[in-house]
Motif scaffolding. Structure first.
Motif, short mmCIF file in Angstrom:
data_model
loop_
_atom_site.label_atom_id
_atom_site.label_comp_id
_atom_site.label_asym_id
_atom_site.label_seq_id
_atom_site.Cartn_x
_atom_site.Cartn_y
_atom_site.Cartn_z
N PHE A 43 2.66 10.61 -7.93
CA PHE A 43 3.31 11.17 -9.10
C PHE A 43 2.37 11.36 -10.28
O PHE A 43 2.76 11.93 -11.29
CB PHE A 43 4.49 10.28 -9.52
CG PHE A 43 5.69 10.43 -8.63
CD1 PHE A 43 6.54 11.51 -8.78
CD2 PHE A 43 5.95 9.50 -7.64
CE1 PHE A 43 7.64 11.67 -7.97
CE2 PHE A 43 7.05 9.64 -6.82
CZ PHE A 43 7.90 10.73 -6.97
N ILE A 44 1.14 10.91 -10.19
CA ILE A 44 0.19 11.03 -11.30
C ILE A 44 -0.09 12.49 -11.67
O ILE A 44 -0.05 12.83 -12.86
CB ILE A 44 -1.10 10.24 -11.01
CG1 ILE A 44 -0.81 8.74 -11.06
CG2 ILE A 44 -2.21 10.61 -11.99
CD1 ILE A 44 -1.98 7.86 -10.69
N PRO A 45 -0.36 13.41 -10.74
CA PRO A 45 -0.61 14.80 -11.15
C PRO A 45 0.57 15.43 -11.88
O PRO A 45 0.39 16.12 -12.88
CB PRO A 45 -0.90 15.52 -9.83
CG PRO A 45 -1.32 14.46 -8.89
CD PRO A 45 -0.59 13.23 -9.30
N PHE A 46 1.79 15.18 -11.41
CA PHE A 46 2.97 15.72 -12.08
C PHE A 46 3.09 15.18 -13.50
O PHE A 46 3.32 15.92 -14.45
CB PHE A 46 4.24 15.38 -11.28
CG PHE A 46 5.50 15.68 -12.03
CD1 PHE A 46 5.95 16.98 -12.16
CD2 PHE A 46 6.23 14.66 -12.63
CE1 PHE A 46 7.10 17.26 -12.87
CE2 PHE A 46 7.38 14.93 -13.34
CZ PHE A 46 7.83 16.23 -13.46
N LEU A 89 0.83 -1.21 0.00
CA LEU A 89 0.00 0.00 0.00
C LEU A 89 0.86 1.26 0.00
O LEU A 89 0.53 2.25 -0.67
CB LEU A 89 -0.94 0.00 1.21
CG LEU A 89 -2.12 -0.97 1.15
CD1 LEU A 89 -2.91 -0.92 2.45
CD2 LEU A 89 -3.01 -0.64 -0.03
N THR A 90 1.95 1.25 0.72
CA THR A 90 2.85 2.42 0.76
C THR A 90 3.46 2.67 -0.62
O THR A 90 3.51 3.81 -1.09
CB THR A 90 3.96 2.21 1.80
OG1 THR A 90 3.36 1.95 3.07
CG2 THR A 90 4.86 3.41 1.89
N ILE A 91 3.90 1.62 -1.27
CA ILE A 91 4.49 1.77 -2.60
C ILE A 91 3.44 2.28 -3.59
O ILE A 91 3.71 3.18 -4.40
CB ILE A 91 5.10 0.44 -3.07
CG1 ILE A 91 6.34 0.12 -2.23
CG2 ILE A 91 5.45 0.49 -4.56
CD1 ILE A 91 6.90 -1.26 -2.45
N ILE A 92 2.23 1.76 -3.52
CA ILE A 92 1.15 2.22 -4.41
C ILE A 92 0.84 3.69 -4.15
O ILE A 92 0.65 4.48 -5.08
CB ILE A 92 -0.11 1.33 -4.26
CG1 ILE A 92 0.17 -0.05 -4.84
CG2 ILE A 92 -1.31 1.97 -4.93
CD1 ILE A 92 -0.94 -1.06 -4.57
N ALA A 93 0.79 4.10 -2.88
CA ALA A 93 0.51 5.51 -2.55
C ALA A 93 1.59 6.44 -3.10
O ALA A 93 1.29 7.53 -3.61
CB ALA A 93 0.39 5.67 -1.03
#
Length: 141
Positions: free
Chosen positions: A24-27, A15-19
């Motif tokens: 980084f999606i907005p950037f 879950l931490t890695i996915i978060a």
């Protein structure tokens, strides 16, 4: 520290890695969708009370100029244009927010002096005669 690590389960790491990846999606979206305007000319538009009072062409070989605007009685703004950037050099507003903002030089940047209703906005405009062969001419119907 070891007690905290003992409380974490393998699913917590996932879950931490996915978060982190989701953060980084907005950037990435912004970088991919913003028009980088390699073939454009920057225009700074000065508006007072929503009305365009001046436009300046910003270019690396442009001149250095200053101009004073008097938006309302007892108010003044000194605008400075230096080649491809523009700023509010001086004004008599109480908070000096536009002056403290400094230079702007990229498309989409805005300077606002709210007490004087003065707005400076930079926008990109296609360079003239960029490539006439790329234009599409549609017949009138």
């Amino acid at each position: 520290m070891k007690s905290i690590l003992k409380q974490l389960k393998p699913f917590d790491y996932i879950l931490t890695i996915i978060a982190v990846l989701i953060s980084f999606i907005p950037f990435t979206y912004t970088y991919l969708t913003v028009d980088h305007m390699d073939n454009s000319q920057l225009i700074a538009t000065v508006k007072i009370d929503g009305q365009v009072v001046d436009t300046y062409e910003l270019s690396p070989d442009g001149p250095h100029k200053t101009k004073t605007y008097y938006p309302h009685e007892g108010q003044y703004n000194i605008i400075e244009v230096n080649q491809n950037k523009i700023r509010v050099k001086e004004d008599n507003s109480p908070d000096q927010i536009a002056v403290k903002s400094g230079w702007i030089e990229k498309s989409g940047q805005i300077l606002v002096c709210l007490p004087h209703q003065l707005i400076i906005e930079i926008s990109g405009q296609e360079a003239p005669n960029s490539n006439p062969e790329d234009e599409i001419i549609l017949p009138l119907q």
